[in-house]
Design an enzyme around this catalytic site. Structure first.
Site, PDB file in Angstrom:
ATOM      1  N   GLY A  43       0.775  -1.530  -0.014  1.00 36.19           N
ATOM      2  CA  GLY A  43       0.221   0.438  -0.195  1.00 36.19           C
ATOM      3  C   GLY A  43       0.655   1.533   0.114  1.00 36.19           C
ATOM      4  N   GLY A  46       3.695   5.488   4.422  1.00 40.81           N
ATOM      5  CA  GLY A  46       3.733   6.231   5.229  1.00 40.81           C
ATOM      6  C   GLY A  46       1.986   6.134   6.179  1.00 40.81           C
ATOM      7  N   GLY A  48       1.288   2.845   7.638  1.00 40.89           N
ATOM      8  CA  GLY A  48       1.047   2.238   9.176  1.00 40.89           C
ATOM      9  C   GLY A  48       1.949   1.076   9.052  1.00 40.89           C
ATOM     10  N   GLU A 271     -18.547   4.877  -8.431  1.00 39.43           N
ATOM     11  CA  GLU A 271     -19.309   3.838  -7.593  1.00 39.43           C
ATOM     12  C   GLU A 271     -20.694   3.401  -7.069  1.00 39.43           C
ATOM     13  OE1 GLU A 271     -16.237   2.567  -7.154  1.00 39.43           O
ATOM     14  OE2 GLU A 271     -15.221   4.039  -7.881  1.00 39.43           O
TER      15      GLU A 271
HETATM   16  P1  ADP Z   1       5.250   2.353   6.574  1.00 37.29           P
HETATM   17  O1  ADP Z   1       5.333   1.351   7.272  1.00 37.29           O
HETATM   18  O2  ADP Z   1       3.325   1.973   5.537  1.00 37.29           O
HETATM   19  O3  ADP Z   1       5.260   3.769   5.251  1.00 37.29           O
HETATM   20  P2  ADP Z   1       5.063   3.695   9.201  1.00 37.29           P
HETATM   21  O4  ADP Z   1       4.377   2.469   9.743  1.00 37.29           O
HETATM   22  O5  ADP Z   1       6.226   3.946   8.955  1.00 37.29           O
HETATM   23  O6  ADP Z   1       4.730   3.549   7.328  1.00 37.29           O
HETATM   24  O7  ADP Z   1       4.506   4.657   9.860  1.00 37.29           O
HETATM   25  C1  ADP Z   1       5.005   6.269   9.545  1.00 37.29           C
HETATM   26  C2  ADP Z   1       4.638   6.816  11.045  1.00 37.29           C
HETATM   27  O8  ADP Z   1       3.126   7.233  10.421  1.00 37.29           O
HETATM   28  C3  ADP Z   1       4.326   5.751  12.083  1.00 37.29           C
HETATM   29  O9  ADP Z   1       5.445   5.787  12.947  1.00 37.29           O
HETATM   30  C4  ADP Z   1       3.527   6.715  12.749  1.00 37.29           C
HETATM   31  O10 ADP Z   1       3.706   7.931  13.689  1.00 37.29           O
HETATM   32  C5  ADP Z   1       2.457   7.539  11.910  1.00 37.29           C
HETATM   33  N1  ADP Z   1       1.434   6.771  11.179  1.00 37.29           N
HETATM   34  C6  ADP Z   1       1.134   6.294   9.463  1.00 37.29           C
HETATM   35  N2  ADP Z   1      -0.131   5.309   9.731  1.00 37.29           N
HETATM   36  C7  ADP Z   1      -0.803   4.967  11.165  1.00 37.29           C
HETATM   37  C8  ADP Z   1      -1.893   4.832  11.264  1.00 37.29           C
HETATM   38  N3  ADP Z   1      -2.620   3.644  10.622  1.00 37.29           N
HETATM   39  N4  ADP Z   1      -2.029   5.318  12.701  1.00 37.29           N
HETATM   40  C9  ADP Z   1      -1.334   5.594  13.642  1.00 37.29           C
HETATM   41  N5  ADP Z   1       0.440   6.411  13.279  1.00 37.29           N
HETATM   42  C10 ADP Z   1       0.113   5.786  11.713  1.00 37.29           C
END
Ligand code: ADP
Length: 428
Positions: A43, A46, A48, A271
């Site tokens: 996905g 950022g 999660g 949709e």
């Molecule tokens: P990805 O791995 O999908 O690129 P991350 O898990 O590294 O994203 O997310 C980066 C930061 O963004 C996390 O440390 C958090 O602070 C915030 N964040 C991202 N998604 C979420 C979520 N679903 N709920 C809460 N915080 C989130």
């Protein structure tokens, strides 16, 4: 843990279901179930994925080791492969040190390490690294002292080598999407927890104004809002701080242009058109309708997963053509015109019609596709599609008021689940 991850209810549930195999490893072993070795989270950035992997380690009481695909890419042959081997060794050692029975290895940007083979200039090096990963994963056994689970993440699942997705490797795929309004509110609540907010701060409004934001964007939004308050030498964060921060994050992060209200309205109608036809032809299967963009799609309708199907009847193919047409026809009936948003749908409809012709379901009877002249093929495809289109047109017209109502609701809430959808259109 999982409680600190906002939105992502579907992803969390699917991920935790997979992890239960790891938690219940001894039961699985007793039943002779193949150990789960890999889960791929895919996905946009950022959303999660890293958080999910870390939460998985807590949930399964496993040691946690993280790496990124780019760390394994080297100029010199063999270095990447060596690093992969050492990563698995370190994970086992770490688990031993922490007296844990399981280790989770998280590999971010897996497409860099495990991209489709033979596409890179220095392909030899990539191939060796990827091969080593496959060797390590194939070598994971149930009877080992420490069991290893590899969780990988990517935002380009299309670039991942098919060999990695085979059974016994990354055979669970979990999609992690941008959050909808409710998801964003949840994330905002998580990140403002324990922070001094002015009583007038309305996170609901903030959630509404941040269409297209990822979790990471929201986290930085809350941080920016706090910085604004500090600059004003205030002790509380006010609504104005949040509103200023929204603009700042939007500009700073060069967020994809957010759609205009008119565009969102069109996506909503489109949709709902798909979903309505799907629900009428195949009751109970709409699981979710949303206008939150996903990949290159502006919105989408998710159907309940059903068993893989190998054979399709004539009626099923006709129904699928109807569902594909539903979006464009709804735009036409409700908004007075169609848009370019439907071109993929039409390609899909044409493909289905050709499949019907190849299966001898058209007026041409049983034919050899290679010998059907182009003009005739075109005419037959059109005729099959037009027959369905006429029915879709009548159905959409009959439901016009309902479609408008549900689209308005969707515009407000950004997504509805299947049950809600059925009750809103009166088909439950
Ligand atoms: P990805 O791995 O999908 O690129 P991350 O898990 O590294 O994203 O997310 C980066 C930061 O963004 C996390 O440390 C958090 O602070 C915030 N964040 C991202 N998604 C979420 C979520 N679903 N709920 C809460 N915080 C989130």
């Amino acid at each position: 843990g999982f409680d600190d991850i906002g939105g992502q209810e579907v992803a969390k549930r699917e991920f935790m279901e997979a992890l239960d195999f790891v938690k219940d490893a001894s039961h699985c072993r007793q039943l002779g179930i193949r150990p789960l070795k890999g889960i791929l989270l895919y996905g946009p950035p950022g959303t999660g994925k890293t958080l999910l992997a870390k939460a998985a380690a807590t949930y399964t009481n496993a040691a946690y080791l993280a790496a990124s695909g780019s760390e394994f890419v080297e100029m010199y042959a063999g270095v990447g492969a060596k690093r992969v081997r050492s990563l698995f060794q370190r994970a086992r050692e770490l688990a031993r040190q922490q007296a844990k029975k399981c280790a989770i290895i998280f590999i971010d940007e897996i497409e860099v390490l495990g991209g489709k083979r033979g596409r890179h200039t220095s392909h030899l090096e990539y191939d060796q690294t990827l091969n080593q990963l496959l060797v390590e994963m194939d070598g994971i056994k149930t009877d080992e002292e420490i069991s290893i689970l590899v969780v990988a993440a990517t935002n380009r699942v299309d670039l991942v080598d098919d060999a990695l997705l085979r059974p016994g490797r990354f055979d669970r795929l979990v999609s992690v999407e941008l959050p909808d309004k409710a998801g964003r509110l949840h994330i905002l609540k998580i990140h403002t927890r324990g922070k001094p907010l002015d009583a007038e701060v309305d996170l609901e409004t903030v959630a509404k104004e941040t269409f297209g934001f990822s979790g990471a964007h929201l986290e930085s939004l809350v941080n920016e809002a706090a910085i604004n308050a500090m600059r004003q030498r205030r002790d509380v964060i006010r609504m104005e701080d949040f509103l200023e921060a929204i603009d700042k994050v939007m500009m700073g992060e060069k967020l994809d242009r957010t759609p205009t209200k008119a565009e969102k309205e069109r996506v909503a109608v489109h949709e709902v058109g798909h979903a309505l036809i799907s629900e009428i032809t195949n009751p109970g299967y709409v699981a979710r309708v949303t206008i939150v963009p996903r990949g290159r799609a502006l919105g989408y309708v998710r159907q309940s997963p059903s068993a893989d199907q190998y054979l399709y009847t004539r009626k099923e193919l006709e129904d699928q053509i109807a569902v594909a047409l539903g979006g464009a026809v709804a735009e036409e009936v409700v908004l007075g015109s169609r848009s370019t948003g439907a071109s993929n749908d039409f390609q899909q409809a044409v493909k289905l019609a050709k499949r019907m012709i190849a299966s001898g379901m058209s007026e041409l009877g049983v034919v050899d596709m290679k010998e059907v002249p182009g003009v005739l093929l075109h005419r037959t495809v059109s005729s099959l599609i037009q027959q369905r289109e006429a029915w879709v047109q009548r159905t959409i017209a009959a439901y016009r008021r309902k479609i408008e109502q549900v689209a308005a609701y969707l515009l407000q809430e950004e997504s509805v689940d299947g049950t809600q959808f059925r009750s809103l259109v009166g088909l439950s």
